[in-house]
Design an enzyme around this catalytic site. Structure first.
Site, PDB file in Angstrom:
ATOM      1  N   LYS A 211      -8.067   1.003   3.329  1.00  0.00           N
ATOM      2  CA  LYS A 211      -7.400   1.135   1.903  1.00  0.00           C
ATOM      3  C   LYS A 211      -6.146   0.547   2.154  1.00  0.00           C
ATOM      4  CE  LYS A 211      -5.835   5.034  -0.677  1.00  0.00           C
ATOM      5  NZ  LYS A 211      -4.869   6.324  -0.913  1.00  0.00           N
ATOM      6  N   GLU A 217      -5.086  -0.617  14.486  1.00  0.00           N
ATOM      7  CA  GLU A 217      -7.008  -0.152  15.091  1.00  0.00           C
ATOM      8  C   GLU A 217      -7.881  -1.707  13.986  1.00  0.00           C
ATOM      9  OE1 GLU A 217      -4.934   2.095  13.629  1.00  0.00           O
ATOM     10  OE2 GLU A 217      -5.014   3.364  15.780  1.00  0.00           O
ATOM     11  N   GLY A 273      -8.507   8.706   2.014  1.00  0.00           N
ATOM     12  CA  GLY A 273      -9.164   7.815   2.490  1.00  0.00           C
ATOM     13  C   GLY A 273     -10.109   8.462   2.728  1.00  0.00           C
ATOM     14  N   ARG A 274      -9.920  10.135   3.043  1.00  0.00           N
ATOM     15  CA  ARG A 274     -10.868  11.472   3.925  1.00  0.00           C
ATOM     16  C   ARG A 274     -11.567  11.991   2.357  1.00  0.00           C
ATOM     17  NH1 ARG A 274      -5.271  12.328   4.119  1.00  0.00           N
ATOM     18  NH2 ARG A 274      -4.976  14.110   3.374  1.00  0.00           N
ATOM     19  N   GLU A 359      -6.784  16.848   8.087  1.00  0.00           N
ATOM     20  CA  GLU A 359      -5.658  16.048   7.417  1.00  0.00           C
ATOM     21  C   GLU A 359      -5.108  15.963   6.248  1.00  0.00           C
ATOM     22  OE1 GLU A 359      -5.440  11.326   8.760  1.00  0.00           O
ATOM     23  OE2 GLU A 359      -6.521  11.939   6.840  1.00  0.00           O
ATOM     24  N   HIS A 390     -26.794  26.205  24.094  1.00  0.00           N
ATOM     25  CA  HIS A 390     -25.835  26.319  24.905  1.00  0.00           C
ATOM     26  C   HIS A 390     -25.445  26.163  25.543  1.00  0.00           C
ATOM     27  CE1 HIS A 390     -30.600  26.964  25.378  1.00  0.00           C
ATOM     28  NE2 HIS A 390     -30.777  26.943  24.402  1.00  0.00           N
ATOM     29  N   LYS A 513       1.624   6.490  15.109  1.00  0.00           N
ATOM     30  CA  LYS A 513       1.390   5.033  15.059  1.00  0.00           C
ATOM     31  C   LYS A 513       2.925   4.000  15.162  1.00  0.00           C
ATOM     32  CE  LYS A 513      -1.207   5.485  10.891  1.00  0.00           C
ATOM     33  NZ  LYS A 513      -1.493   5.137   9.429  1.00  0.00           N
TER      34      LYS A 513
HETATM   35  O1  LIG Z   1      -8.265   3.106   5.122  1.00  0.00           O
HETATM   36  P1  LIG Z   1      -7.314   2.792   6.369  1.00  0.00           P
HETATM   37  O2  LIG Z   1      -5.660   2.003   5.205  1.00  0.00           O
HETATM   38  O3  LIG Z   1      -7.237   2.015   7.061  1.00  0.00           O
HETATM   39  O4  LIG Z   1      -6.391   3.607   6.082  1.00  0.00           O
HETATM   40  C1  LIG Z   1      -7.236   4.698   7.749  1.00  0.00           C
HETATM   41  C2  LIG Z   1      -6.939   5.753   7.838  1.00  0.00           C
HETATM   42  O5  LIG Z   1      -5.878   6.383   8.456  1.00  0.00           O
HETATM   43  C3  LIG Z   1      -5.351   7.183   7.832  1.00  0.00           C
HETATM   44  O6  LIG Z   1      -4.393   6.383   7.099  1.00  0.00           O
HETATM   45  C4  LIG Z   1      -4.395   7.614   8.626  1.00  0.00           C
HETATM   46  O7  LIG Z   1      -3.952   6.780  10.177  1.00  0.00           O
HETATM   47  C5  LIG Z   1      -6.112   7.764   7.203  1.00  0.00           C
HETATM   48  O8  LIG Z   1      -5.407   8.724   5.957  1.00  0.00           O
HETATM   49  C6  LIG Z   1      -7.033   6.740   6.537  1.00  0.00           C
HETATM   50  O9  LIG Z   1      -8.391   7.067   6.253  1.00  0.00           O
END
Ligand SMILES: O=P(O)(O)OC[C@H]1O[C@](O)(CO)[C@@H](O)[C@@H]1O
Length: 549
Positions: A211, A217, A273-274, A359, A390, A513
């Site tokens: 987003k 990452e 995002g979620r 979240e 199990h 972060k």
């Molecule tokens: O889509 P982006 O901006 O890379 O963010 C990834 C994810 O990181 C977050 O902001 C949390 O670290 C989430 O809410 C989001 O889904």
């Protein structure tokens, strides 16, 4: 009373009425509730689209439900729901509208954000996605060397990974089986390594989904993927265009990364995002299942949106699920909630729900900034049945903790299972048996009647009275998946509204972060980090020493 004139939750008469009702309810057993009310199973069930929800195995009576519904009314759940659907900026800490529901609304509708009808652009992006997905699926989108794309790797994290990854697994029987789909999220290089080690770069397409397009990452993995691609294709920069597309709200950053913004699929800041996998974030999924199935999934979402928006409180499934969670979390001290799907295809379902729920509602500050005085979101966990049976179900049956659970199953096994479809009845018998055992247990008398020695009786007794919702659907189709996800989205919404927290921000992820960013140079170059605590400093020193730095 707070600044908006809302009485604080724990000062509402409905809250006190529920606390009193809880005392009176005491240890009333589900055995008694069923014995006293032969119509309970039929009455405490609700149908929504292809979903059938049985909530009769909950520690509730008509009075409990009435009080919970009154609480929802007083807490302003319906007002906030309507404000969400109408595009008001209910994500107050980020000053944003919350309109994932617009992503699955038919084009003919009007949904405004800041006066602009967003429906035309939602559908333009869907068309662009469909065109692209069809090209890739039919082999018209070619790699740099002219080879057909056979592998799609989605690079994203959190909401830009969990949704498409979960839905891809859930809908595998609907996917293009001749193609390979992989999902890379972890900044641990092993994730990308394992995803691409057996792939031919000439046949591989990367979808970089973020987003913000600033997530460390994702950007780190995307750069590494580009290096892998270029190495495999002889280092020509121009190769990137045919093998990288982006999904983002941030065109500037996409261009900066080196992806042509013609190959960018847009979404907007009013999609959290979620809550985004039905936006362009679902591009990898659309390539996998095709535009038609993606559309069916959106229709499933929309069906439950409309149900949530219009159904009466008594028959409103997301409202009921949300209220039941409040009943256990706030009046029974339940700390967690288990989601137990009886479908191998839902292997990532609970992981997806963890982000959606935790979240969203893992907050301890009221919307107006005061600390909450009550419990908020539960720990959500679980894995597909029957594997969990199990492993940790022992604790569910005889442990000291109350853990409400959702048991999710499907009537029809997947067609392509062929003869393996015969195992489906056994799978479902297990689901029904677990709900039964958790609710009704096994009394000392029943254990004794089996001739068990007196010393063994306490060990073999099951207290029961452990609540479950059973969600039964016809089959795990794209539409049903959309229905299920929308059901949980709105359940989470209801709970956040009652607890008076902002379910749509995520400030709690920021500190870690920022600290990681500060610490990285200390690990790689031994840079001084000002003000570091002794524990962390010692760990860093130890790490460097062992890495020979
Ligand atoms: O889509 P982006 O901006 O890379 O963010 C990834 C994810 O990181 C977050 O902001 C949390 O670290 C989430 O809410 C989001 O889904």
């Amino acid at each position: 009373m707070n600044a908006e004139g809302r009485t604080r939750l724990d000062q509402m008469p409905e809250w006190h009425a529920l606390a009193k009702h809880r005392e009176e309810f005491g240890q009333t057993h589900l055995r008694r509730l069923f014995a006293d009310d032969p119509g309970r199973a039929e009455r405490y069930s609700v149908r929504v689209g292809d979903l059938y929800l049985d909530y009769s195995k909950h520690l509730v009576t008509d009075e409990t439900l009435r009080l919970l519904q009154q609480l929802a009314e007083s807490a302003g759940v319906f007002r906030l729901r309507d404000a969400m659907f109408e595009g008001e900026k209910i994500n107050i800490t980020e000053d944003r509208a919350v309109l994932h529901t617009a992503l699955r609304t038919p084009e003919s509708a009007t949904v405004r954000v800041d006066g602009e009808n967003v429906m035309p652009k939602v559908h333009q992006v869907l068309i662009k996605m469909s065109t692209f997905a069809t090209k890739v699926r039919e082999g018209h989108w070619r790699g740099h060397t002219g080879k057909r794309i056979k592998n799609v790797v989605n690079i994203g994290i959190g909401g830009s990974d969990l949704g498409p990854a979960m839905a891809y697994e859930a809908l595998r029987p609907y996917t293009a089986r001749e193609m390979d789909f992989r999902f890379v999220s972890n900044v641990d290089g092993a994730d990308l390594h394992e995803a691409v080690r057996d792939l031919d770069p000439a046949e591989t397409l990367f979808i970089v989904a973020s987003k913000t397009f600033t997530t460390i990452e994702t950007i780190t993995n995307a750069k590494a993927a580009r290096a892998w691609l270029l190495e495999g294709l002889g280092g020509e920069e121009s190769a990137v265009a045919a093998h990288f597309v982006a999904v983002s709200t941030n065109a500037e950053k996409v261009a900066e990364f080196g992806i042509n913004t013609d190959n960018m699929f847009e979404f907007w800041d009013w999609v959290g995002g979620r809550y985004s996998y039905d936006s362009a974030i679902g591009l990898s999924l659309m390539v996998a299942i095709g535009p038609q199935c993606f559309g069916d999934m959106l229709a499933g979402f929309h069906l439950v949106d409309e149900h949530f928006r219009t159904a009466s409180p008594e028959a409103n499934a997301p409202l009921l699920l949300g209220l039941l969670g409040v009943w256990y979390g706030n009046f029974h001290d339940a700390q967690s909630h288990a989601v137990l799907p009886y479908s191998h295809y839902l292997s990532r379902f609970t992981a997806y729900l963890q982000q959606l729920d935790m979240e969203s509602n893992g907050k301890s500050t009221e919307r107006e900034g005061r600390p909450v005085n009550w419990q908020t979101g539960p720990v959500v966990w679980g894995t597909p049945g029957t594997n969990g049976q199990h492993a940790y179900y022992q604790l569910l049956h005889q442990g000291t903790k109350m853990i409400p659970a959702d048991l999710i199953g499907f009537v029809e096994p997947v067609a392509e299972l062929g003869a393996l479809r015969d195992q489906h009845d056994l799978l479902m018998a297990n689901l029904f048996a677990q709900g039964q055992a958790l609710a009704f247990g096994k009394s000392e008398e029943e254990v004794r009647a089996e001739g068990v020695s007196e010393a063994q009786v306490p060990h073999r007794t099951f207290p029961g009275n452990r609540p479950t919702t059973t969600i039964l659907a016809t089959e795990l189709s794209p539409s049903v998946l959309g229905q299920l996800i929308a059901l949980y989205e709105h359940k989470v919404f209801v709970q956040g509204a009652i607890w008076n927290i902002d379910s749509f921000d995520q400030w709690g992820v920021e500190l870690g972060k920022a600290l990681a960013k500060r610490l990285e140079p200390a690990l790689t170059e031994g840079a001084e980090v000002a003000g570091l605590d002794r524990s962390t400093a010692t760990l860093v020193e130890r790490y460097r020493e062992l890495r020979g730095r």
